[in-house]
Write a protein that holds these residues in place. Structure first.
Motif, PDB file in Angstrom:
ATOM      1  N   LYS A   1       0.834  -1.211   0.000  1.00 22.71           N
ATOM      2  CA  LYS A   1       0.000   0.000   0.000  1.00 22.71           C
ATOM      3  C   LYS A   1       0.867   1.259   0.000  1.00 22.71           C
ATOM      4  N   GLU A   2       1.973   1.200   0.723  1.00 22.05           N
ATOM      5  CA  GLU A   2       2.905   2.332   0.734  1.00 22.05           C
ATOM      6  C   GLU A   2       3.525   2.510  -0.654  1.00 22.05           C
ATOM      7  N   LEU A   3       3.900   1.414  -1.294  1.00 24.87           N
ATOM      8  CA  LEU A   3       4.458   1.481  -2.648  1.00 24.87           C
ATOM      9  C   LEU A   3       3.432   2.074  -3.615  1.00 24.87           C
ATOM     10  N   TYR A   4       2.193   1.616  -3.558  1.00 20.16           N
ATOM     11  CA  TYR A   4       1.170   2.117  -4.468  1.00 20.16           C
ATOM     12  C   TYR A   4       0.921   3.614  -4.241  1.00 20.16           C
ATOM     13  N   ALA A   5       0.989   4.048  -2.997  1.00 22.55           N
ATOM     14  CA  ALA A   5       0.837   5.483  -2.699  1.00 22.55           C
ATOM     15  C   ALA A   5       2.008   6.271  -3.291  1.00 22.55           C
ATOM     16  N   VAL A   6       3.213   5.744  -3.170  1.00 23.15           N
ATOM     17  CA  VAL A   6       4.388   6.403  -3.746  1.00 23.15           C
ATOM     18  C   VAL A   6       4.224   6.508  -5.260  1.00 23.15           C
ATOM     19  N   ILE A   7       3.820   5.427  -5.911  1.00 20.65           N
ATOM     20  CA  ILE A   7       3.622   5.433  -7.359  1.00 20.65           C
ATOM     21  C   ILE A   7       2.554   6.451  -7.744  1.00 20.65           C
ATOM     22  N   GLY A   8       1.452   6.472  -7.008  1.00 28.66           N
ATOM     23  CA  GLY A   8       0.395   7.451  -7.280  1.00 28.66           C
ATOM     24  C   GLY A   8       0.895   8.881  -7.155  1.00 28.66           C
TER      25      GLY A   8
ATOM     26  N   PRO B   1      -2.310  16.239 -23.085  1.00 28.29           N
ATOM     27  CA  PRO B   1      -1.538  16.224 -24.331  1.00 28.29           C
ATOM     28  C   PRO B   1      -0.108  16.737 -24.208  1.00 28.29           C
ATOM     29  N   ARG B   2       0.182  17.508 -23.196  1.00 24.02           N
ATOM     30  CA  ARG B   2       1.545  18.027 -23.045  1.00 24.02           C
ATOM     31  C   ARG B   2       2.513  16.975 -22.498  1.00 24.02           C
ATOM     32  N   HIS B   3       1.990  15.810 -22.117  1.00 27.62           N
ATOM     33  CA  HIS B   3       2.824  14.758 -21.538  1.00 27.62           C
ATOM     34  C   HIS B   3       3.099  13.635 -22.523  1.00 27.62           C
ATOM     35  N   SER B   4       4.219  13.014 -22.346  1.00 32.74           N
ATOM     36  CA  SER B   4       4.553  11.780 -23.035  1.00 32.74           C
ATOM     37  C   SER B   4       4.373  10.650 -22.027  1.00 32.74           C
TER      38      SER B   4
ATOM     39  N   ALA C   1       4.307  14.053 -11.929  1.00 35.18           N
ATOM     40  CA  ALA C   1       4.623  14.134 -13.355  1.00 35.18           C
ATOM     41  C   ALA C   1       3.591  14.973 -14.113  1.00 35.18           C
ATOM     42  N   GLY C   2       2.599  15.503 -13.397  1.00 38.42           N
ATOM     43  CA  GLY C   2       1.600  16.364 -14.013  1.00 38.42           C
ATOM     44  C   GLY C   2       0.358  15.644 -14.485  1.00 38.42           C
ATOM     45  N   CYS C   3       0.178  14.409 -14.064  1.00 36.74           N
ATOM     46  CA  CYS C   3      -1.011  13.641 -14.402  1.00 36.74           C
ATOM     47  C   CYS C   3      -1.903  13.546 -13.162  1.00 36.74           C
ATOM     48  N   GLN C   4      -3.031  12.883 -13.277  1.00 33.35           N
ATOM     49  CA  GLN C   4      -3.957  12.734 -12.152  1.00 33.35           C
ATOM     50  C   GLN C   4      -4.207  11.253 -11.891  1.00 33.35           C
TER      51      GLN C   4
END
Length: 153
Positions: free
Chosen positions: A29-36, A64-67, A42-45
């Motif tokens: 759960k801690e890992l998934y929170a870090v990934i989120g 669209p501004r992200h890769s 990175a500017g995503c949601q």
């Protein structure tokens, strides 16, 4: 850019190197929170991050501004750095090279979120490899089996 509007949702799937089952309940759960948080940085949601012992699924909104490649490169490298500094492993942790990326419309977000949320139940009956191939086929993605996964030599 002004007057640019989008509704882009992405499910990204990536595995532990060699698909080793090393993501433990004690820290998942801690890992998934870090990934989120890394996805958000990175500017995503981030909408949901979940997985099982050998792989992770992320559903997020991007713009669209992200890769996607840049977002995932950052997420995977920074999360592996976090894992290696966390003390959870005696040996070096690494993610498998590459990832799967699958696009969805707004109307599919609830269904995909439920699917990701139910990973533990889902994988009682299906391996990650079978799931991944099923996702590729469902999205009409051509692939060469010999390049899908990095296996131990």
């Amino acid at each position: 850019m002004p007057n640019t509007y989008s509704s882009l949702y992405c499910q990204s799937v990536f595995a532990v190197k060699y698909r080793s089952a090393v993501i433990k309940k004690s820290f998942e759960k801690e890992l998934y929170a870090v990934i989120g948080n890394l996805i958000n940085e990175a500017g995503c949601q981030t909408l949901i991050v979940n997985g099982v012992s050998d792989h992770v699924h992320c559903l997020f909104r991007f713009y669209p501004r992200h890769s996607i490649s840049d977002v995932m490169k950052s997420v995977k490298s920074k999360s592996s750095k976090w894992l290696n500094e966390s003390g959870y492993f005696n040996n070096r942790f690494e993610w498998q090279i590459g990832f799967g990326c699958f696009a969805y419309s707004q109307s599919q977000v609830s269904r995909v979120s439920r699917y990701i949320n139910n990973q533990e139940e889902h994988h009682k009956n299906m391996t990650f490899k079978a799931e991944y191939i099923e996702l590729l086929k469902a999205h009409n993605i051509s692939y060469l089996p010999e390049y899908l996964f990095e296996d131990l030599q």
